[in-house]
Design a protein around this motif. Structure first.
Motif, PDB file in Angstrom:
ATOM      1  N   ASP A  16      50.428  35.186  38.884  1.00  0.00           N
ATOM      2  CA  ASP A  16      49.281  34.353  39.248  1.00  0.00           C
ATOM      3  C   ASP A  16      48.884  34.780  40.658  1.00  0.00           C
ATOM      4  O   ASP A  16      49.229  34.133  41.657  1.00  0.00           O
ATOM      5  CB  ASP A  16      49.660  32.872  39.203  1.00  0.00           C
ATOM      6  N   TYR A  17      48.170  35.901  40.738  1.00  0.00           N
ATOM      7  CA  TYR A  17      47.932  36.535  42.031  1.00  0.00           C
ATOM      8  C   TYR A  17      46.988  35.743  42.924  1.00  0.00           C
ATOM      9  O   TYR A  17      47.115  35.795  44.152  1.00  0.00           O
ATOM     10  CB  TYR A  17      47.428  37.957  41.817  1.00  0.00           C
ATOM     11  N   ALA A  18      46.060  35.007  42.322  1.00  0.00           N
ATOM     12  CA  ALA A  18      45.150  34.201  43.135  1.00  0.00           C
ATOM     13  C   ALA A  18      45.925  33.138  43.911  1.00  0.00           C
ATOM     14  O   ALA A  18      45.700  32.929  45.114  1.00  0.00           O
ATOM     15  CB  ALA A  18      44.100  33.550  42.253  1.00  0.00           C
ATOM     16  N   ARG A  19      46.872  32.487  43.257  1.00  0.00           N
ATOM     17  CA  ARG A  19      47.651  31.442  43.931  1.00  0.00           C
ATOM     18  C   ARG A  19      48.708  32.062  44.843  1.00  0.00           C
ATOM     19  O   ARG A  19      49.098  31.451  45.854  1.00  0.00           O
ATOM     20  CB  ARG A  19      48.260  30.493  42.904  1.00  0.00           C
ATOM     21  N   ALA A  20      49.170  33.244  44.509  1.00  0.00           N
ATOM     22  CA  ALA A  20      50.077  33.945  45.416  1.00  0.00           C
ATOM     23  C   ALA A  20      49.366  34.236  46.736  1.00  0.00           C
ATOM     24  O   ALA A  20      49.924  34.008  47.823  1.00  0.00           O
ATOM     25  CB  ALA A  20      50.563  35.245  44.774  1.00  0.00           C
ATOM     26  N   ILE A  21      48.143  34.729  46.655  1.00  0.00           N
ATOM     27  CA  ILE A  21      47.357  35.006  47.858  1.00  0.00           C
ATOM     28  C   ILE A  21      47.138  33.729  48.665  1.00  0.00           C
ATOM     29  O   ILE A  21      47.295  33.706  49.894  1.00  0.00           O
ATOM     30  CB  ILE A  21      45.996  35.628  47.478  1.00  0.00           C
ATOM     31  N   GLU A  22      46.788  32.659  47.962  1.00  0.00           N
ATOM     32  CA  GLU A  22      46.509  31.381  48.625  1.00  0.00           C
ATOM     33  C   GLU A  22      47.669  30.949  49.520  1.00  0.00           C
ATOM     34  O   GLU A  22      47.458  30.417  50.615  1.00  0.00           O
ATOM     35  CB  GLU A  22      46.233  30.321  47.559  1.00  0.00           C
ATOM     36  N   ASN A  23      48.887  31.190  49.060  1.00  0.00           N
ATOM     37  CA  ASN A  23      50.054  30.755  49.824  1.00  0.00           C
ATOM     38  C   ASN A  23      50.554  31.821  50.795  1.00  0.00           C
ATOM     39  O   ASN A  23      50.909  31.506  51.934  1.00  0.00           O
ATOM     40  CB  ASN A  23      51.165  30.339  48.871  1.00  0.00           C
ATOM     41  N   LEU A  24      50.582  33.073  50.372  1.00  0.00           N
ATOM     42  CA  LEU A  24      51.110  34.124  51.251  1.00  0.00           C
ATOM     43  C   LEU A  24      50.243  34.334  52.482  1.00  0.00           C
ATOM     44  O   LEU A  24      50.754  34.700  53.546  1.00  0.00           O
ATOM     45  CB  LEU A  24      51.261  35.435  50.468  1.00  0.00           C
ATOM     46  N   GLN A  25      48.948  34.100  52.362  1.00  0.00           N
ATOM     47  CA  GLN A  25      48.099  34.300  53.535  1.00  0.00           C
ATOM     48  C   GLN A  25      48.266  33.174  54.566  1.00  0.00           C
ATOM     49  O   GLN A  25      47.790  33.287  55.697  1.00  0.00           O
ATOM     50  CB  GLN A  25      46.629  34.425  53.118  1.00  0.00           C
ATOM     51  N   LYS A  26      48.962  32.116  54.201  1.00  0.00           N
ATOM     52  CA  LYS A  26      49.257  31.031  55.144  1.00  0.00           C
ATOM     53  C   LYS A  26      50.582  31.243  55.876  1.00  0.00           C
ATOM     54  O   LYS A  26      50.933  30.461  56.750  1.00  0.00           O
ATOM     55  CB  LYS A  26      49.310  29.696  54.397  1.00  0.00           C
ATOM     56  N   VAL A  27      51.318  32.266  55.486  1.00  0.00           N
ATOM     57  CA  VAL A  27      52.639  32.496  56.060  1.00  0.00           C
ATOM     58  C   VAL A  27      52.513  32.919  57.520  1.00  0.00           C
ATOM     59  O   VAL A  27      51.756  33.842  57.842  1.00  0.00           O
ATOM     60  CB  VAL A  27      53.402  33.578  55.262  1.00  0.00           C
ATOM     61  N   GLY A  28      53.240  32.238  58.397  1.00  0.00           N
ATOM     62  CA  GLY A  28      53.330  32.674  59.791  1.00  0.00           C
ATOM     63  C   GLY A  28      54.446  33.696  59.913  1.00  0.00           C
ATOM     64  O   GLY A  28      55.618  33.323  59.877  1.00  0.00           O
ATOM     65  N   PRO A  29      54.129  34.996  60.021  1.00  0.00           N
ATOM     66  CA  PRO A  29      55.167  36.027  59.969  1.00  0.00           C
ATOM     67  C   PRO A  29      56.218  35.924  61.060  1.00  0.00           C
ATOM     68  O   PRO A  29      57.344  36.384  60.883  1.00  0.00           O
ATOM     69  CB  PRO A  29      54.372  37.335  60.087  1.00  0.00           C
ATOM     70  N   ASP A  30      55.875  35.310  62.197  1.00  0.00           N
ATOM     71  CA  ASP A  30      56.846  35.197  63.291  1.00  0.00           C
ATOM     72  C   ASP A  30      58.028  34.317  62.919  1.00  0.00           C
ATOM     73  O   ASP A  30      59.080  34.379  63.566  1.00  0.00           O
ATOM     74  CB  ASP A  30      56.173  34.648  64.547  1.00  0.00           C
TER      75      ASP A  30
END
Length: 218
Positions: A126-140
């Protein structure tokens, strides 16, 4: 003179009372802490149902003493109860993960919450929902290994959704690191460069990818 022993005894009792109360309180905290540590051990062993129960017991026992707890410990337990729901595929898993991230936006584990939820949807394709969440990740707030995985999976999710420019940005960044996703990112970056007509970059990226047997030309 007979009053002295009685006064001394009273003083001793007065001193002992707070010490006993302190010891009793320490014992309560130790018992509560036992549930938290048990949850961590069970989580590490993949016993997600039992781990969730241990973390929930910790939260239930400490709910009345929030001001007395170690800072962040209750929030950590909330995160782990939500995470184990996700691992157990419980219907409320997503809502619990998102509720935790919304309630504790500055907490380091908020980034991990989005990362875990993004991975969950990535594995389900479910790549659309994967993007929705992964783009909110604070990499630090991720480990180096988690950061590399998050970048690659976000890039691949963009790629699967045909958002090629965004995908290439992720792959180009990810291929620079020394980690297991480096060669896959170089491969997809090379493909996208070739697709865009940049044959020089494509050759360089594909040469890097070919250092790994999985991407070596046959």
């Amino acid at each position: 003179m007979k009053l002295f022993p009685r006064l001394a005894l009273a003083a001793s009792l007065a001193t002992a009372a707070p010490l006993a109360a302190s010891a009793q309180q320490t014992q309560v905290f130790t018992n509560d802490e036992r549930h938290y540590q048990e949850g961590l051990e069970l989580l590490d062993r993949g016993k997600y149902g039992a781990a969730q129960q241990a973390f929930q017991r910790y939260l239930d026992l400490t709910a009345r003493r929030q001001g007395e707890l170690a800072p962040g410990r209750a929030a950590d337990a909330e995160y782990y109860t939500a995470l184990t729901s996700l691992y157990l595929l419980r219907p409320d898993a997503e809502s619990r993960i998102l509720a935790f991230a919304a309630a504790h936006p500055a907490h380091p584990k908020a980034a991990q919450a989005y990362f875990e939820l993004g991975k969950f949807y990535f594995e389900k394709k479910d790549y659309a929902r994967a993007i929705e969440n992964l783009q909110k990740v604070g990499p630090d707030n991720l480990t180096d290994e988690q950061r590399a995985e998050s970048e690659f999976k976000l890039g691949y999710a963009y790629f699967a959704q045909k958002e090629f420019d965004k995908a290439k940005l992720q792959f180009d960044r990810n291929k620079q690191g020394q980690h297991e996703y480096r060669y896959a990112s170089a491969y997809y970056a090379g493909y996208l460069a070739y697709r865009a007509g940049d044959t020089q970059s494509a050759r360089q990226d594909l040469a890097l990818a070919a250092q790994n047997d999985a991407y070596r030309p046959v």
